[in-house]
Design a protein around this motif. Structure first.
Motif, PDB file in Angstrom:
ATOM      1  N   PHE A  11      16.634  13.352   7.370  1.00 56.77           N
ATOM      2  CA  PHE A  11      16.042  14.053   6.690  1.00 56.77           C
ATOM      3  C   PHE A  11      14.588  14.058   6.017  1.00 56.77           C
ATOM      4  O   PHE A  11      14.270  12.649   6.031  1.00 56.77           O
ATOM      5  CB  PHE A  11      17.209  13.849   5.307  1.00 56.77           C
ATOM      6  N   SER A  12      14.139  14.708   5.045  1.00 54.89           N
ATOM      7  CA  SER A  12      13.580  14.468   5.193  1.00 54.89           C
ATOM      8  C   SER A  12      13.004  13.478   2.937  1.00 54.89           C
ATOM      9  O   SER A  12      14.396  13.712   2.457  1.00 54.89           O
ATOM     10  CB  SER A  12      12.029  16.001   4.223  1.00 54.89           C
ATOM     11  N   GLU A  13      11.989  13.144   3.115  1.00 57.55           N
ATOM     12  CA  GLU A  13      11.961  11.627   1.698  1.00 57.55           C
ATOM     13  C   GLU A  13      10.775  12.320   1.598  1.00 57.55           C
ATOM     14  O   GLU A  13       9.826  12.195   1.797  1.00 57.55           O
ATOM     15  CB  GLU A  13      11.660  10.423   2.399  1.00 57.55           C
ATOM     16  N   ASP A  14      11.417  11.655   0.420  1.00 55.27           N
ATOM     17  CA  ASP A  14       9.989  11.806  -1.405  1.00 55.27           C
ATOM     18  C   ASP A  14       8.828  10.385  -0.293  1.00 55.27           C
ATOM     19  O   ASP A  14       9.510  10.007  -0.874  1.00 55.27           O
ATOM     20  CB  ASP A  14       9.605  12.103  -2.360  1.00 55.27           C
TER      21      ASP A  14
ATOM     22  N   LEU B 254       4.103   0.402   1.707  1.00 54.77           N
ATOM     23  CA  LEU B 254       4.903  -0.372   3.050  1.00 54.77           C
ATOM     24  C   LEU B 254       3.801  -1.590   2.418  1.00 54.77           C
ATOM     25  O   LEU B 254       3.428  -1.902   2.232  1.00 54.77           O
ATOM     26  CB  LEU B 254       3.685  -0.258   3.976  1.00 54.77           C
ATOM     27  N   VAL B 255       5.080  -2.698   2.899  1.00 54.38           N
ATOM     28  CA  VAL B 255       4.781  -3.774   2.076  1.00 54.38           C
ATOM     29  C   VAL B 255       3.678  -4.970   3.053  1.00 54.38           C
ATOM     30  O   VAL B 255       4.510  -4.899   4.057  1.00 54.38           O
ATOM     31  CB  VAL B 255       6.418  -4.848   2.031  1.00 54.38           C
ATOM     32  N   GLN B 256       2.760  -5.279   1.943  1.00 53.02           N
ATOM     33  CA  GLN B 256       1.917  -6.855   2.939  1.00 53.02           C
ATOM     34  C   GLN B 256       2.315  -7.973   2.867  1.00 53.02           C
ATOM     35  O   GLN B 256       2.758  -8.407   2.464  1.00 53.02           O
ATOM     36  CB  GLN B 256       0.493  -6.038   3.249  1.00 53.02           C
ATOM     37  N   THR B 257       1.368  -8.990   3.121  1.00 51.57           N
ATOM     38  CA  THR B 257       1.086 -10.144   2.304  1.00 51.57           C
ATOM     39  C   THR B 257       0.360 -10.461   2.031  1.00 51.57           C
ATOM     40  O   THR B 257      -1.241  -9.889   2.228  1.00 51.57           O
ATOM     41  CB  THR B 257       1.276 -11.197   3.230  1.00 51.57           C
ATOM     42  N   PRO B 258      -0.524 -11.401   1.209  1.00 50.24           N
ATOM     43  CA  PRO B 258       0.014 -12.043   0.874  1.00 50.24           C
ATOM     44  C   PRO B 258       1.226 -11.753  -0.738  1.00 50.24           C
ATOM     45  O   PRO B 258       1.184 -11.398  -1.284  1.00 50.24           O
ATOM     46  CB  PRO B 258      -0.482 -13.488  -0.287  1.00 50.24           C
ATOM     47  N   GLN B 259       2.273 -12.349  -0.169  1.00 49.87           N
ATOM     48  CA  GLN B 259       3.590 -12.171  -0.811  1.00 49.87           C
ATOM     49  C   GLN B 259       3.127 -13.883  -1.756  1.00 49.87           C
ATOM     50  O   GLN B 259       3.929 -14.750  -1.767  1.00 49.87           O
ATOM     51  CB  GLN B 259       5.129 -12.127  -0.960  1.00 49.87           C
TER      52      GLN B 259
ATOM     53  N   VAL C 237       0.776  -1.120  -0.341  1.00 48.29           N
ATOM     54  CA  VAL C 237      -0.025   0.003  -0.086  1.00 48.29           C
ATOM     55  C   VAL C 237       1.059   1.327  -0.118  1.00 48.29           C
ATOM     56  O   VAL C 237       2.193   1.153   0.514  1.00 48.29           O
ATOM     57  CB  VAL C 237      -0.853   0.111   0.890  1.00 48.29           C
ATOM     58  N   PRO C 238       0.334   2.160  -0.575  1.00 44.07           N
ATOM     59  CA  PRO C 238       1.365   4.050  -0.825  1.00 44.07           C
ATOM     60  C   PRO C 238       1.121   4.353   0.636  1.00 44.07           C
ATOM     61  O   PRO C 238       0.004   3.682   2.079  1.00 44.07           O
ATOM     62  CB  PRO C 238       0.191   4.446  -1.333  1.00 44.07           C
ATOM     63  N   LEU C 239       2.324   5.073   1.432  1.00 43.17           N
ATOM     64  CA  LEU C 239       2.318   5.440   2.326  1.00 43.17           C
ATOM     65  C   LEU C 239       1.213   6.873   2.833  1.00 43.17           C
ATOM     66  O   LEU C 239       1.180   7.633   1.540  1.00 43.17           O
ATOM     67  CB  LEU C 239       3.693   6.256   2.362  1.00 43.17           C
ATOM     68  N   LYS C 240       0.997   7.164   3.504  1.00 42.33           N
ATOM     69  CA  LYS C 240      -0.365   8.712   3.630  1.00 42.33           C
ATOM     70  C   LYS C 240       0.633   8.654   4.813  1.00 42.33           C
ATOM     71  O   LYS C 240       0.607  10.387   4.603  1.00 42.33           O
ATOM     72  CB  LYS C 240      -1.525   7.220   4.882  1.00 42.33           C
ATOM     73  N   ASP C 241       1.590   8.805   5.238  1.00 42.95           N
ATOM     74  CA  ASP C 241       2.603   9.419   6.887  1.00 42.95           C
ATOM     75  C   ASP C 241       3.712  10.679   5.517  1.00 42.95           C
ATOM     76  O   ASP C 241       4.162   9.724   4.924  1.00 42.95           O
ATOM     77  CB  ASP C 241       2.545   9.048   7.718  1.00 42.95           C
ATOM     78  N   SER C 242       4.008  12.009   6.220  1.00 38.76           N
ATOM     79  CA  SER C 242       5.248  11.944   6.398  1.00 38.76           C
ATOM     80  C   SER C 242       6.291  11.167   6.659  1.00 38.76           C
ATOM     81  O   SER C 242       5.919  10.502   7.445  1.00 38.76           O
ATOM     82  CB  SER C 242       5.424  13.294   6.270  1.00 38.76           C
ATOM     83  N   ILE C 243       7.614  10.797   6.127  1.00 39.35           N
ATOM     84  CA  ILE C 243       8.353   9.830   6.499  1.00 39.35           C
ATOM     85  C   ILE C 243       9.858  11.093   6.634  1.00 39.35           C
ATOM     86  O   ILE C 243       9.639  11.853   5.732  1.00 39.35           O
ATOM     87  CB  ILE C 243       8.451   8.259   5.471  1.00 39.35           C
ATOM     88  N   ARG C 244      10.825  10.085   7.382  1.00 41.72           N
ATOM     89  CA  ARG C 244      11.563  11.319   7.489  1.00 41.72           C
ATOM     90  C   ARG C 244      12.937  10.189   7.643  1.00 41.72           C
ATOM     91  O   ARG C 244      12.512   8.969   8.420  1.00 41.72           O
ATOM     92  CB  ARG C 244      12.217  12.422   8.817  1.00 41.72           C
TER      93      ARG C 244
END
Length: 229
Positions: free
Chosen positions: A150-153, A159-164, A134-141
């Motif tokens: 440091f700020s990241e885009d 975010l990785v989930q399962t099933p894989q 799933v895409p990230l919803k929050d800002s990350i550093r």
């Protein structure tokens, strides 16, 4: 015709849940978390061969819970290893077929949708693997070893989930080539280290991994909203 398999890995403890009961056995709604998870895969396909990987000391508890809750979905139970890597490896060893598709899923992700499971098998059949994210919803550093941050885009991360899900031959070869099991946190990283390209599919924010008491509160709310416990 090649068969499809699901390896359900349920080796967690109750430490972060602040309980002695392993989190996969904690009840949400009317039954333990793990039973909800297995039901999702059985609903996707009653012909799916489900392999349940548990710590050896928890297998008897699982059998007793199945009797207690009259849980009759057929699963093949396999003893796990010291790490998730070794548990998945043990699950793979229980599959005698040379080819097919295999989904690896966390036992404490009981809200995976049938649509996600179906898409994971379809994409893995076409591309070799399908990793749910799933895409990230929050800002990350990013925090470096010195403590600077440091700020990241966030658009560059997910975010990785399962099933894989993988072609069986790909996952087998990937695990056979792995030399340092301690560096792998999921099956996608094992396949990537073996040189395979990773294909992503979008999952759902509802497909949470139940690990903390707060997650249980959320899970009970979802069960209540579904009206199906």
């Amino acid at each position: 015709m090649d068969s499809n398999y699901a390896i359900i890995v349920a080796g967690g403890s109750g430490s972060r849940m602040q309980t002695f009961l392993p989190k996969q056995f904690i009840k949400i709604g009317s039954k333990p978390v793990l039973m909800h998870t297995i039901e999702r895969f059985h609903q996707y396909s009653p012909q799916l061969h489900i392999i349940l990987v548990l710590p050896s000391q928890e297998i008897q508890t699982w059998e007793e819970l199945c009797d207690q809750y009259n849980f009759t979905i057929p699963v093949q139970t396999v003893a796990g290893g010291p790490t998730r890597f070794h548990s998945v490896q043990n699950g793979l060893s229980a599959i005698s077929a040379e080819e097919g598709l295999v989904a690896v899923h966390d036992g404490v992700r009981p809200f995976v949708s049938i649509e996600t499971i179906s898409q994971s098998f379809a994409v893995a059949k076409e591309k070799g693997c399908a990793i749910t994210m799933v895409p990230l919803k929050d800002s990350i550093r990013r925090i470096d070893p010195t403590g600077n941050n440091f700020s990241e885009d966030r658009r560059a991360f997910c975010l990785v989930q399962t099933p894989q899900t993988f072609r069986l031959s790909i996952l087998r070869q990937s695990f056979a080539q792995a030399t340092d099991s301690s560096r792998f946190t999921d099956d996608a990283s094992v396949a990537e280290a073996a040189g395979y390209a990773i294909s992503l599919i979008e999952g759902s924010y509802r497909n949470i991994k139940i690990t903390t008491p707060e997650d249980l509160i959320w899970a009970e709310a979802v069960i209540s909203m579904q009206g199906n416990n």
